[in-house]
Design a protein around this motif. Structure first.
Motif, PDB file in Angstrom:
ATOM      1  N   PHE A   1       3.043  -3.436  -2.073  1.00  0.00           N
ATOM      2  CA  PHE A   1       3.578  -4.372  -1.082  1.00  0.00           C
ATOM      3  C   PHE A   1       2.466  -5.221  -0.479  1.00  0.00           C
ATOM      4  CE2 PHE A   1       2.192  -0.684   1.190  1.00  0.00           C
ATOM      5  CZ  PHE A   1       1.812  -1.107   2.447  1.00  0.00           C
ATOM      6  N   ARG A   2       2.889  -6.281   0.195  1.00  0.00           N
ATOM      7  CA  ARG A   2       1.961  -7.178   0.888  1.00  0.00           C
ATOM      8  C   ARG A   2       2.355  -7.286   2.353  1.00  0.00           C
ATOM      9  NH1 ARG A   2      -1.468  -9.972  -2.255  1.00  0.00           N
ATOM     10  NH2 ARG A   2      -0.942 -10.166  -4.451  1.00  0.00           N
ATOM     11  N   LEU A   3       1.341  -7.458   3.184  1.00  0.00           N
ATOM     12  CA  LEU A   3       1.532  -7.796   4.590  1.00  0.00           C
ATOM     13  C   LEU A   3       0.802  -9.108   4.821  1.00  0.00           C
ATOM     14  CD1 LEU A   3       0.875  -4.278   6.159  1.00  0.00           C
ATOM     15  CD2 LEU A   3       3.085  -5.424   5.925  1.00  0.00           C
ATOM     16  N   ALA A   4       1.392  -9.995   5.603  1.00  0.00           N
ATOM     17  CA  ALA A   4       0.830 -11.334   5.797  1.00  0.00           C
ATOM     18  C   ALA A   4      -0.596 -11.294   6.346  1.00  0.00           C
ATOM     19  CB  ALA A   4       1.726 -12.147   6.730  1.00  0.00           C
ATOM     20  N   SER A   5      -0.906 -10.310   7.177  1.00  0.00           N
ATOM     21  CA  SER A   5      -2.227 -10.273   7.804  1.00  0.00           C
ATOM     22  C   SER A   5      -3.283  -9.543   6.971  1.00  0.00           C
ATOM     23  CB  SER A   5      -2.132  -9.624   9.192  1.00  0.00           C
ATOM     24  OG  SER A   5      -1.575  -8.329   9.079  1.00  0.00           O
ATOM     25  N   ILE A   6      -2.893  -9.030   5.801  1.00  0.00           N
ATOM     26  CA  ILE A   6      -3.842  -8.360   4.903  1.00  0.00           C
ATOM     27  C   ILE A   6      -3.819  -9.119   3.585  1.00  0.00           C
ATOM     28  CG2 ILE A   6      -4.439  -6.210   3.718  1.00  0.00           C
ATOM     29  CD1 ILE A   6      -3.062  -4.710   6.021  1.00  0.00           C
ATOM     30  N   ASP A   7      -4.971  -9.591   3.144  1.00  0.00           N
ATOM     31  CA  ASP A   7      -5.025 -10.529   2.022  1.00  0.00           C
ATOM     32  C   ASP A   7      -5.091  -9.878   0.642  1.00  0.00           C
ATOM     33  OD1 ASP A   7      -7.563  -9.533   2.200  1.00  0.00           O
ATOM     34  OD2 ASP A   7      -8.577 -11.463   2.170  1.00  0.00           O
ATOM     35  N   ARG A   8      -4.488  -8.702   0.504  1.00  0.00           N
ATOM     36  CA  ARG A   8      -4.465  -8.061  -0.814  1.00  0.00           C
ATOM     37  C   ARG A   8      -3.187  -7.244  -0.971  1.00  0.00           C
ATOM     38  NH1 ARG A   8      -8.090  -5.316   2.401  1.00  0.00           N
ATOM     39  NH2 ARG A   8      -7.768  -3.076   2.618  1.00  0.00           N
TER      40      ARG A   8
ATOM     41  N   THR B   1       0.193  -3.151  16.934  1.00  0.00           N
ATOM     42  CA  THR B   1       0.632  -2.324  15.814  1.00  0.00           C
ATOM     43  C   THR B   1      -0.496  -2.335  14.799  1.00  0.00           C
ATOM     44  OG1 THR B   1       2.935  -2.976  16.180  1.00  0.00           O
ATOM     45  CG2 THR B   1       2.408  -1.998  14.046  1.00  0.00           C
ATOM     46  N   MET B   2      -0.887  -1.146  14.334  1.00  0.00           N
ATOM     47  CA  MET B   2      -1.990  -1.018  13.384  1.00  0.00           C
ATOM     48  C   MET B   2      -1.572  -0.098  12.238  1.00  0.00           C
ATOM     49  SD  MET B   2      -4.650  -0.544  16.461  1.00  0.00           S
ATOM     50  CE  MET B   2      -3.325   0.251  17.336  1.00  0.00           C
ATOM     51  N   ILE B   3      -2.109  -0.378  11.065  1.00  0.00           N
ATOM     52  CA  ILE B   3      -1.821   0.435   9.886  1.00  0.00           C
ATOM     53  C   ILE B   3      -3.144   0.848   9.248  1.00  0.00           C
ATOM     54  CG2 ILE B   3      -1.631  -1.576   8.347  1.00  0.00           C
ATOM     55  CD1 ILE B   3       0.657  -0.054   6.889  1.00  0.00           C
ATOM     56  N   THR B   4      -3.186   2.082   8.761  1.00  0.00           N
ATOM     57  CA  THR B   4      -4.363   2.578   8.054  1.00  0.00           C
ATOM     58  C   THR B   4      -4.153   2.341   6.569  1.00  0.00           C
ATOM     59  OG1 THR B   4      -4.677   4.261   9.749  1.00  0.00           O
ATOM     60  CG2 THR B   4      -5.834   4.591   7.678  1.00  0.00           C
ATOM     61  N   VAL B   5      -5.082   1.591   5.947  1.00  0.00           N
ATOM     62  CA  VAL B   5      -4.960   1.222   4.532  1.00  0.00           C
ATOM     63  C   VAL B   5      -6.255   1.540   3.796  1.00  0.00           C
ATOM     64  CG1 VAL B   5      -3.303  -0.631   5.021  1.00  0.00           C
ATOM     65  CG2 VAL B   5      -5.735  -1.156   4.918  1.00  0.00           C
ATOM     66  N   PRO B   6      -6.178   1.709   2.460  1.00  0.00           N
ATOM     67  CA  PRO B   6      -7.413   1.877   1.694  1.00  0.00           C
ATOM     68  C   PRO B   6      -8.267   0.618   1.795  1.00  0.00           C
ATOM     69  CG  PRO B   6      -5.467   2.276   0.315  1.00  0.00           C
ATOM     70  CD  PRO B   6      -4.991   1.729   1.625  1.00  0.00           C
ATOM     71  N   CYS B   7      -9.570   0.791   1.883  1.00  0.00           N
ATOM     72  CA  CYS B   7     -10.476  -0.362   1.919  1.00  0.00           C
ATOM     73  C   CYS B   7     -10.415  -1.115   0.592  1.00  0.00           C
ATOM     74  CB  CYS B   7     -11.914   0.095   2.172  1.00  0.00           C
ATOM     75  SG  CYS B   7     -12.206   0.682   3.839  1.00  0.00           S
ATOM     76  N   ALA B   8     -10.737  -2.379   0.654  1.00  0.00           N
ATOM     77  CA  ALA B   8     -10.804  -3.196  -0.558  1.00  0.00           C
ATOM     78  C   ALA B   8     -11.976  -2.726  -1.411  1.00  0.00           C
ATOM     79  CB  ALA B   8     -10.971  -4.661  -0.180  1.00  0.00           C
ATOM     80  N   PRO B   9     -11.881  -2.908  -2.739  1.00  0.00           N
ATOM     81  CA  PRO B   9     -13.001  -2.544  -3.614  1.00  0.00           C
ATOM     82  C   PRO B   9     -14.268  -3.256  -3.157  1.00  0.00           C
ATOM     83  CG  PRO B   9     -11.053  -3.101  -4.889  1.00  0.00           C
ATOM     84  CD  PRO B   9     -10.741  -3.432  -3.462  1.00  0.00           C
ATOM     85  N   PRO B  10     -15.396  -2.664  -3.283  1.00  0.00           N
ATOM     86  CA  PRO B  10     -15.717  -1.421  -3.996  1.00  0.00           C
ATOM     87  C   PRO B  10     -15.664  -0.180  -3.111  1.00  0.00           C
ATOM     88  CG  PRO B  10     -17.754  -2.466  -3.365  1.00  0.00           C
ATOM     89  CD  PRO B  10     -16.623  -3.344  -2.852  1.00  0.00           C
TER      90      PRO B  10
END
Length: 90
Positions: A16-23, A52-61
């Motif tokens: 999925f995508r969220l507008a405020s996260i560019d990946r 509102t905050m969400i915990t997501v995996p960091c972008a590579p690397p």
């Protein structure tokens, strides 16, 4: 001002995508924290959402690390709605 935080886990069945996260974020379970502050001057307890905050995996690397990102509650609701209406594979 009195504030409170509410934590919940939300599961996405599809990437999925969220507008405020560019990946693109992978399917999985995510922790979401909502901060609310009490509205003063009322005769009953009432709160308004302030973050509102969400915990997501960091972008590579840095894929093994996690980061907490600020998001809009409406974009989260939209992503959940889209995920629920997406056809299941298999």
């Amino acid at each position: 001002m009195t504030t409170r935080s509410r934590r919940e886990s939300i599961t996405f069945k599809h990437p999925f995508r969220l507008a405020s996260i560019d990946r693109l974020l992978p399917a999985g379970t995510y922790d979401v924290v909502t901060d609310e502050e009490m509205i003063e001057g009322l005769s009953f307890a009432s709160y308004r959402r302030v973050a509102t905050m969400i915990t997501v995996p960091c972008a590579p690397p840095h894929g093994n690390s996690m980061e907490m990102m600020s998001i809009g509650s409406l974009e989260l609701s939209d992503a959940q709605r889209i995920d629920a209406s997406a056809p299941n594979d298999g």
